[in-house]
Structure formats: C-alpha cells, structure tokens
Design a protein around this motif. Structure first.
Motif, PDB file in Angstrom:
ATOM      1  N   LEU A 129       0.836  -1.202   0.000  1.00 57.51           N
ATOM      2  CA  LEU A 129       0.000   0.000   0.000  1.00 57.51           C
ATOM      3  C   LEU A 129       0.873   1.255   0.000  1.00 57.51           C
ATOM      4  CD1 LEU A 129      -2.632  -1.040   2.718  1.00 57.51           C
ATOM      5  CD2 LEU A 129      -2.843  -1.237   0.229  1.00 57.51           C
ATOM      6  N   THR A 130       0.328   2.340  -0.490  1.00 58.99           N
ATOM      7  CA  THR A 130       1.011   3.634  -0.403  1.00 58.99           C
ATOM      8  C   THR A 130       1.006   4.101   1.047  1.00 58.99           C
ATOM      9  OG1 THR A 130      -1.015   4.906  -0.748  1.00 58.99           O
ATOM     10  CG2 THR A 130       0.204   4.219  -2.719  1.00 58.99           C
ATOM     11  N   ASP A 131       1.829   5.092   1.348  1.00 58.88           N
ATOM     12  CA  ASP A 131       1.880   5.619   2.717  1.00 58.88           C
ATOM     13  C   ASP A 131       0.521   6.152   3.157  1.00 58.88           C
ATOM     14  OD1 ASP A 131       4.535   4.966   2.808  1.00 58.88           O
ATOM     15  OD2 ASP A 131       5.256   6.995   2.367  1.00 58.88           O
ATOM     16  N   SER A 132      -0.172   6.847   2.239  1.00 55.58           N
ATOM     17  CA  SER A 132      -1.487   7.385   2.579  1.00 55.58           C
ATOM     18  C   SER A 132      -2.481   6.262   2.847  1.00 55.58           C
ATOM     19  CB  SER A 132      -2.003   8.274   1.446  1.00 55.58           C
ATOM     20  OG  SER A 132      -1.176   9.393   1.260  1.00 55.58           O
TER      21      SER A 132
ATOM     22  N   VAL B  10      -4.670   5.091   6.399  1.00 54.17           N
ATOM     23  CA  VAL B  10      -6.115   4.856   6.508  1.00 54.17           C
ATOM     24  C   VAL B  10      -6.396   3.513   7.167  1.00 54.17           C
ATOM     25  CG1 VAL B  10      -8.246   4.504   5.210  1.00 54.17           C
ATOM     26  CG2 VAL B  10      -6.659   6.315   4.529  1.00 54.17           C
ATOM     27  N   VAL B  11      -5.734   2.448   6.729  1.00 56.68           N
ATOM     28  CA  VAL B  11      -6.062   1.115   7.246  1.00 56.68           C
ATOM     29  C   VAL B  11      -5.538   0.910   8.665  1.00 56.68           C
ATOM     30  CG1 VAL B  11      -6.102   0.142   4.935  1.00 56.68           C
ATOM     31  CG2 VAL B  11      -3.995   0.013   6.254  1.00 56.68           C
ATOM     32  N   GLY B  12      -4.518   1.667   9.057  1.00 57.15           N
ATOM     33  CA  GLY B  12      -4.036   1.586  10.431  1.00 57.15           C
ATOM     34  C   GLY B  12      -3.637   0.185  10.847  1.00 57.15           C
TER      35      GLY B  12
ATOM     36  N   LYS C 108      -3.696  13.138   9.446  1.00 57.45           N
ATOM     37  CA  LYS C 108      -3.887  11.718   9.734  1.00 57.45           C
ATOM     38  C   LYS C 108      -3.707  10.846   8.501  1.00 57.45           C
ATOM     39  CE  LYS C 108      -7.061  12.430  13.619  1.00 57.45           C
ATOM     40  NZ  LYS C 108      -8.442  12.235  14.141  1.00 57.45           N
ATOM     41  N   GLY C 109      -3.489  11.483   7.344  1.00 61.42           N
ATOM     42  CA  GLY C 109      -3.267  10.726   6.122  1.00 61.42           C
ATOM     43  C   GLY C 109      -4.535  10.329   5.396  1.00 61.42           C
ATOM     44  N   TRP C 110      -5.700  10.787   5.858  1.00 56.43           N
ATOM     45  CA  TRP C 110      -6.957  10.445   5.184  1.00 56.43           C
ATOM     46  C   TRP C 110      -7.103  11.239   3.883  1.00 56.43           C
ATOM     47  CZ3 TRP C 110     -10.365  11.201  10.179  1.00 56.43           C
ATOM     48  CH2 TRP C 110      -9.951  10.283  11.149  1.00 56.43           C
ATOM     49  N   LEU C 111      -6.435  12.379   3.820  1.00 60.20           N
ATOM     50  CA  LEU C 111      -6.369  13.188   2.607  1.00 60.20           C
ATOM     51  C   LEU C 111      -4.921  13.312   2.196  1.00 60.20           C
ATOM     52  CD1 LEU C 111      -8.725  16.207   3.510  1.00 60.20           C
ATOM     53  CD2 LEU C 111      -9.310  14.252   2.076  1.00 60.20           C
TER      54      LEU C 111
ATOM     55  N   LEU D 226      -7.065  21.924  -3.470  1.00 57.50           N
ATOM     56  CA  LEU D 226      -7.479  20.640  -4.016  1.00 57.50           C
ATOM     57  C   LEU D 226      -6.772  19.501  -3.292  1.00 57.50           C
ATOM     58  CD1 LEU D 226      -7.324  21.555  -7.813  1.00 57.50           C
ATOM     59  CD2 LEU D 226      -9.399  21.249  -6.439  1.00 57.50           C
ATOM     60  N   PHE D 227      -7.553  18.501  -2.859  1.00 59.98           N
ATOM     61  CA  PHE D 227      -7.020  17.341  -2.157  1.00 59.98           C
ATOM     62  C   PHE D 227      -7.576  16.068  -2.791  1.00 59.98           C
ATOM     63  CE2 PHE D 227      -7.258  20.827   0.848  1.00 59.98           C
ATOM     64  CZ  PHE D 227      -6.032  20.786   1.502  1.00 59.98           C
ATOM     65  N   MET D 228      -6.895  14.957  -2.539  1.00 59.33           N
ATOM     66  CA  MET D 228      -7.434  13.646  -2.889  1.00 59.33           C
ATOM     67  C   MET D 228      -7.871  12.956  -1.610  1.00 59.33           C
ATOM     68  SD  MET D 228      -5.509  11.568  -5.918  1.00 59.33           S
ATOM     69  CE  MET D 228      -3.872  11.698  -5.226  1.00 59.33           C
TER      70      MET D 228
END
Length: 872
Positions: free
Chosen positions: A458-461, A465-467, A559-562, A703-705
């Motif tokens: 998985l990517t760092d982001s 999310v999955v923690g 928190k890495g959610w975005l 702009l965010f993802m």
C-alpha cells in the motif's frame, strides 16, 4: 390528412414575421459542450399543468416547474410554489442563472388581463342567458392597464404587470448570459406591447413563432405566439391547414358559474409539449450536451413494515402484507351464451342475475376477463373472486397471530445468543467468550507477518487509513461466522470503488439499482463540471462554518486520510486530465460542524450502481430485540424462542438467574470513530475523489485527494454497511453478542448480570480487528437501564414488568419547543428554521402512533425554498 405526431418533422415553408430577426447564435460557442443534462436546469415558469416539464424531465435535465400555490391545473410534474410577483422569488432564479447552470427557460405569463377576447362582444345566446361581458382591462394605447381601474380589476392588472416585468427582465438576462429561452402568450396579447416585453423582443436573435393549437394537438384554432432565441422553435410555426374540424368558442355553465372556452385552452396540448421537448433535445445535441436518460422510477423504501409492526408501530397505508386473502376462493367460469354480449369489466361487482348465470354468490367480483379463451367454440371466460362470509372471515382472524405479538424479524443468530445467555447463564457465556477471544488473539499474532507483508504493497497514505487492521484475521473470522460476501476482503484491502457496479453481497437482499450515467460520461463532463463547481466553491458562505471545515480538513490531512494540497497540473499528471472535483462544505449539527463531500453535485454518485438493498432495522429492530428477550422467559422459568423455520428452542432458565433478573434489561451504544475514514478508496477511483476546500487562512481554494471513503459518496454508504454488518455477524455468531448495527452505531442490549462482560467483549472484538471506536467520556458509556440510541431514548427500567418504552430525547423535546416558541414570538419562519423544524417534526412523529405532523410537512417544506415564510 392524418394527425401530426410528436415525431413529425415540420419542414415546410413558413413566412417569417416582420418582427423576426435571423438568429445570430447568441450562445457562446461551446458554452455547454460536455455538460451532462443532470447538472443543467430547465425552468418552466407559470407552468400550469407542467406538461412541458413532464416531457423535458426524461431527458435528464434538472426540471423545475414553477407556479403559485393556488394553481388550479392538475399537475403532470410537481411544481415549486413561488409567487412570481415577489422579488424574493426571482432572487432564487437569478442565483441559478449566475451559477451558469440554466440551459433553457420557458415562460407562460398569465394572459387573463391581456387577452383581446375581452374586447369582443359576447354571443347573443350568452347575453340572453345573463352572462356579463368581461371588462377590457388593457388596450393598444394603454397596454399596462386602462385608466380608471379600481378594486379587484386594478389589483389583477397590477399583479400581472409585476409578473410581466419580472419575467421579461429575467429572460433579458438569460438572453445576455447565452441561455436558451422562450415565452408564450396569445398572438394578439397586449402583454407583447408592454415596455418590458418590448425591450426584450428588440434584442438581436429573437424570433417570432406563430402557430395555431389545432396543428399541435389542440381542439380549437387558437392563435399562439412564442418569442424565443431557439432557432429550431421555428419548426412549430404552423397555421391551420383546414383539414380538420374545431370545437366552437363560447362558454358553458358549470358548477353554478359560466366558464369561457378560452380557459380550456390555457393548458398546452400534450403533442405541443412533446414537440417542444423534441426541439430542446435537438438543440442540446447540437450544443454537445450529454443527455442522461432518467431511469425508471423506483419506490423509496421507508422501513420494513413487519419490523415496524413488531416494534408496536402501525405501518402506514397498505404497506403491511395482507394477513387474510381478499377472496375465499377464485373460480374460472365460462360465460353463458345468453350473456356473450355483456361487456364484463375487471373489479365489476356482480348483481343477482349475472351471479346466478355464472353460478357464484351475489356480490362476487370479476378479477379478470378472457375474451374467446374458453373451449373450442371460442366462448369467453371470467375469473371471479368469491368473498368470505362474516363467519368464515372471523374464524380465520381468530387463527392469526397479531403482528405486534411476533418476533419473526429478529434474526435467528440473535435468538440463539439470547437462548444461550438464559439457559447457560452469564458465567458460562463469559467463559466461552474469553476462550474464543484468546484463540483469535493467538491467531492474529500468528498472521501478523503476513498481514504486514500485504500492507507493504500500500502507499503511505493508504497505510495511514487502514491503520492496525488485521485483514487476515478478519478473513478467518468471516469464514468461521459464515459471512456471505465473497469480494469483501479483497475490497477491504484494495479499497472500494466510488463509481460503477458494486459487488453483490450475500449479507443484504439483492436489488439492482442502475446508475444514471456511466464513468465515461462523467469523465467527458468533467471539464464543464469542474468549472461550475470551482466557481461555486469560492462563493459566499458562512465564515464560521468554512473555518471549521478547513480545520477538519487539516486534521484529516495530518492523519493521512487526505493527500495534497495539489495544483491542477499535479492532479492531471497523477490522475489524467479527466479527474472529477467535488465540493466540501459544512453542516452544523448539535453545536459542531460536520464536513460533507458533495459527490452528488459532481455527479460521481450518479455513476454508482448498487447491487443490494441496505436494510437497517434501527430503533425498531432494537425495540423488538428487547421485547423478545422479555417475552422469552415464562413465569415458570421456561425459555422459548421460535426460529424462522417455525421450530422452537425450549429450555429452562439457568439457576444463577431469577425470572426478574432475566427480564431486567440494560443497553448502551458503541460508536465507531470516524467510521468511513477507516476504509480505503480504490486506486482506480481516486480520479473521482478530488475535493475542493476553502482555505480560510489564505482565502483560496485548495485541491485534495480523499484516500479514505468520502462522507457524501453513495458508494461509501454501501461499502461501509457491508463491513459493519460483517462485524455484527461475527460478534453475534462467534461471541454471542446481542447487538445490532445502524451505520456506525452498534446498539447493545443485555441483562444487567451480563452487561459488563458484553461491553468488554464488543470492544475487544473491534480492537482485535483493528477498528477504532470512540473512547470519549460522552460516548463510551456503560450499560444502563435507560440509554440514548439513534436519536431517541430506550427506557428499559420497567422491562421486568414486561414494558419496553421508546421515547424522544429530552433535549430534542426542549429544542423543538424552543424553536417553535421563537417562531411564534417573532412571527417569521426563516428557510433554515423551516428545514430544521420539518426534520424534527418528522423524527418526533416517528416515535408516535399518530400522524399529527402530516399537516405541517407541506407548509414547512415550502418554507425551505424561499427567503422568509411568514406564519398564517
């Protein structure tokens, strides 16, 4: 000649009126290119029956028919009730115009004061009948109203003039903004001579379309004119060809008054509406608008009727399945020859003579008719329904179990958990839970290296999310609990798609709900959509709300959610040029601001195709569970619970429990923390996850993802509920937890003697699986005999007496009373208050057995659409 059809193309030569000008192509080239019809508004002002709107709606436009609340016509599409004499009503329409989202406007201002029919003498027969001649209210010299008008006549002219002025000025702005428009009135109406319409009609590119209704499906030869900037409308300019007859003009006496036939011609013929819609379809095609077909209407589900009944709440109308069939018997009977000429009708009630001829009791009903479907002679047959006698009906009714007295909608898993708790006792259930948790804790440790290897992909982001999610442990527990959802683990690890067809889950009833467009159509629309959404993102809003949304966005970023913020060029490089942007805005809820990601506005939600119907029992389910637990234990210490297949589990209450203890229930609600943000967006859907957020510190848009599921995506609802239901089944089937799930809430019910162990077991299960739950003092509460759940209070303080009570939260009652008192004291209801009040009335009413709030709903619904709604 045959009548004209909607599909006929009118290509024959039409003389161009003197006032008509050649269209100069007033719309900027490419203004709507790529725009999906679902994002564009078409307005029908002074809509009457809304016949045109009904024909435009299937093209996928956001169709809005507007008329006043006293509209006398039977509407073919619901109307937005606005008083077009009021300036505030037009502010709403001008706002849509400024946003660049109006594609076409059609207006039909009232012509009652402007018709030249008032200038004509009445037919002799009407004069002899005592009909008064309508007084002329306008003239060529005085198109705004003849001098000397008083009373009701002066008021009518003044009200009509306000509509003429407002509509002409609005259409003039539409013309300047490059929006297609048309306006209709009788050809010789004095309205065209008013200064407001004179200014509009002098604009370059305005065309005059003169036709007679009889050539477009009308019954009379009424002369009508459109003025428009739509060149294709000229196809409608057709005068009578004298190939058909017309109904006469005049009047009729009806309901104690005379009605002139001019009033009958106010409603557009269906054929005319179909042809106008065909013109707009062709115009949209030329403008490269994407026409998104509207899917067949689906019935909105309002809760499971059986579950409501078992909770002690009567489902409305005929929503509960019929308990006794309407007919005792249905018979197919051949029609005797002497009655072969009789035209039997479905639902026909048979009189004595026909009933005897058919050999059935008098009063029986015809269910179906089959003409010539009998024997070889070709005789007809009818299917007849024979009713119960009163005695037969009563005997069947005595054999029924009342819906309030059954618990068939409580799942067997929960009933088995209740049965084990009562017959094995709290201590043995607790010991079994500890053994099960210990076994799965060891398995988690054993699977940890393999889990970590999966996460390295998985990517760092995505990892943020999955923690601490234990993917492989979840897979094993799903297998042990026989959770039927084949692709759940795969999507749990790789992320859930925001667009396209969802995976079919065996956890919910199958129901295919097609999307309104596909991802390819959305991508083609994104250039236009991005422009509109980004323009709107920078508009006026509440600074306090915007500030709270920005702070929440920064927290999600940390928190890495975005991920982000990004520039447009960076996003194009990452996602390609067709990425989609959704606007994030805030909603005040209970003293805090909740960020909402509007994937409906960006049409991402329109591309999602659900495969299941999500059934969440909510408060009704919890009440039935509690009631079933109380009723399971008899006074003689027997324990009985009936399963779905009709079999019964029978046992004896464990020695460690008294009957009163077994009926003394308590409950709590376990609340997941940022539930949607614990699940991934699939990498293939990141192009649809871009959010625009207002940076209030620098007054710019960022702009965010969204790496985690956005709160506002339809896909998020279905994806999360699949996960939540799987966890609920694991908890009940493997650990004996008596709980349900409603989105991110897990309400629990138990006996007081087992409450603490159930709390610890539920929390340890979530911890094992890596799911975060709220540890706030206000959220993480112990079991209680009375607790708040899903916006209400479940009162179990008298459960040992056989009473389970559902009531509104005291805070909701006080808030509702305070809001109503403020409205009464101030005498004014704002749109925000109207929306708030309506929602609270609806929720409060859902806790009661009566429909006292129904009379309020339409009033409060109208109050939400304007700026201010005064009490009356």
């Amino acid at each position: 000649k045959r009548p004209l059809e909607a599909s006929d193309t009118l290509t024959y030569s039409v003389p161009v009126p003197k006032k008509a000008r050649e269209s100069t192509g007033s719309l900027p080239n490419g203004k709507f290119a790529g725009a999906p019809s679902k994002s564009l508004y078409v307005l029908e002002l002074c809509a009457g029956s809304a016949g045109l709107s009904a024909e435009l709606y299937p093209l996928g436009f956001r169709t809005v028919a507007v008329d006043h609340a006293g509209n006398r016509h039977k509407q073919k599409l619901p109307c937005l009730h606005l008083d077009l004499t009021k300036e505030d009503s037009w502010k709403l329409l001008f706002r849509l115009l400024r946003e660049g989202r109006i594609y076409y406007v059609h207006g039909a201002p009232p012509c009652g004061t402007a018709t030249r029919a008032r200038d004509k003498p009445l037919p002799k027969k009407l004069v002899e009948a005592g009909v008064s001649r309508p007084k002329p209210l306008r003239s060529e010299r005085f198109p705004h109203g003849v001098p000397g008008l008083t009373g009701q006549e002066a008021e009518r002219v003044e009200q009509a003039n306000l509509i003429y002025k407002n509509m002409a000025e609005f259409l003039l702005e539409c013309h300047r903004a490059g929006v297609w428009w048309s306006v209709e009135n009788p050809t010789r109406s004095y309205m065209w001579l008013t200064r407001w319409f004179a200014a509009l009609l002098q604009q370059s590119g305005v065309l005059h379309v003169h036709f007679q209704h009889c050539m477009h499906g009308g019954k009379r030869d009424k002369h009508t004119s459109f003025y428009t900037n739509v060149p294709e409308m000229m196809r409608l300019a057709v005068l009578c060809d004298d190939a058909h007859t017309h109904l006469p003009w005049g009047g009729r006496f009806e309901d104690g008054r005379w009605i002139f036939h001019t009033a009958d011609e106010a409603e557009y013929p269906t054929l005319l509406c179909q042809r106008m819609a065909a013109v707009i379809r062709e115009r949209a095609r030329l403008d490269e608008v994407q026409l998104i077909d509207v899917p067949a209407a689906t019935v909105r589900q309002r809760g499971e009727p059986r579950l409501q009944a078992q909770a002690g709440k009567q489902p409305r109308g005929a929503r509960f399945p019929q308990l006794i069939p309407e007919f005792l018997e249905e018979k197919t009977v051949a029609v005797p020859a002497e009655f072969s000429e009789h035209r039997f009708q479905r639902r026909e009630k048979l009189g004595l003579q026909l009933a005897r001829a058919l050999g059935v009791p008098e009063g029986s009903h015809i269910i179906d008719v089959q003409m010539g479907a009998g024997d070889v002679s070709g005789s007809s047959t009818v299917r007849v329904g024979l009713y119960h006698s009163p005695e037969q009906f009563l005997r069947k009714a005595e054999q029924l179990v009342h819906p309030f007295d059954t618990s068939s909608m409580v799942k067997d898993d929960l009933k088995r958990a209740v049965f084990d708790l009562f017959t094995l006792g709290p201590a043995q259930v607790a010991a079994r839970r500890r053994d099960t948790l210990d076994r799965y804790r060891e398995l988690r440790d054993k699977l940890a290296p393999a889990d970590e290897a999966l996460k390295t992909q998985l990517t760092d982001s995505a990892r943020a999310v999955v923690g601490e999610k234990a993917f492989l442990l979840f897979r094993q527990m799903c297998a042990d609990a026989e959770v039927d959802d084949d692709r759940l683990l795969e999507e749990y690890m790789a992320g859930f798609s925001l667009t396209g067809k969802a995976s079919l889950s065996g956890q919910f009833e199958e129901q295919d709900k097609p999307g309104q467009m596909n991802a390819e159509q959305l991508m083609r629309s994104n250039k236009w959509l991005r422009k509109v959404i980004l323009a709107r993102a920078g508009g006026k809003s509440d600074p306090e709300v915007d500030g709270a949304v920005w702070e929440a966005t920064k927290e999600e970023l940390s928190k890495g959610w975005l991920s982000g913020p990004y520039t447009h060029d960076e996003l194009e490089e990452l996602l390609g040029p067709l990425y989609c942007v959704s606007r994030r805005f805030g909603v005040k809820q209970g003293g805090k601001v909740r960020p909402i990601d509007d994937l409906a506005e960006s049409l991402v939600n329109s591309t999602y195709r659900a495969s299941n119907k999500i059934d969440l029992g909510g408060l009704d389910e919890l009440a039935v569970i509690a009631r079933s637990m109380v009723e399971a234990v008899g006074d003689d210490r027997t324990v009985q619970l009936e399963l779905a297949d009709g079999s019964t589990m029978s046992g004896v209450l464990h020695d460690s429990l008294t009957v009163e203890q077994a009926r003394s229930l308590a409950g709590r609600t376990l609340d997941l923390e940022a539930a949607y943000k614990q699940l991934l967006v699939a990498r293939s859907s990141l192009w649809a996850s871009v959010l625009v957020v207002r940076d209030t510190e620098h007054n710019v848009d960022r702009l965010f993802m969204s790496e985690a599921l956005p709160f506002g995506a339809t896909a998020s609802v279905f994806a999360f509920n699949r996960m939540a239901r799987a966890i609920q089944k694991i908890g009940t089937r493997l650990l004996g937890l008596i709980w349900s799930n409603f989105f991110d809430d897990y309400p629990q019910v138990d006996i007081e003697a087992s409450a603490n162990d159930s709390k610890e077991t539920a929390e340890e299960l979530l911890t094992l699986l890596g799911w975060r739950f709220s540890t706030k003092e206000s959220k993480r509460l112990d079991f209680s005999r009375q607790f708040e759940v899903l916006g209400a209070v479940l009162d179990l303080t008298k459960s040992h007496l056989g009473k389970v009570i559902v009531k509104s939260k005291p805070s909701r009652i006080s808030d509702l009373s305070e809001t109503v008192s403020n409205v009464i004291r101030n005498g004014v209801l704002s749109p925000a208050e109207a929306a708030k009040l309506r929602g609270r009335f609806v929720f409060a009413e859902s806790q009661l057995l009566v429909g006292w709030g129904q009379s309020w709903h339409p009033v409060l619904g109208q109050g939400r659409t304007g700026r201010t709604c005064h009490l009356f």
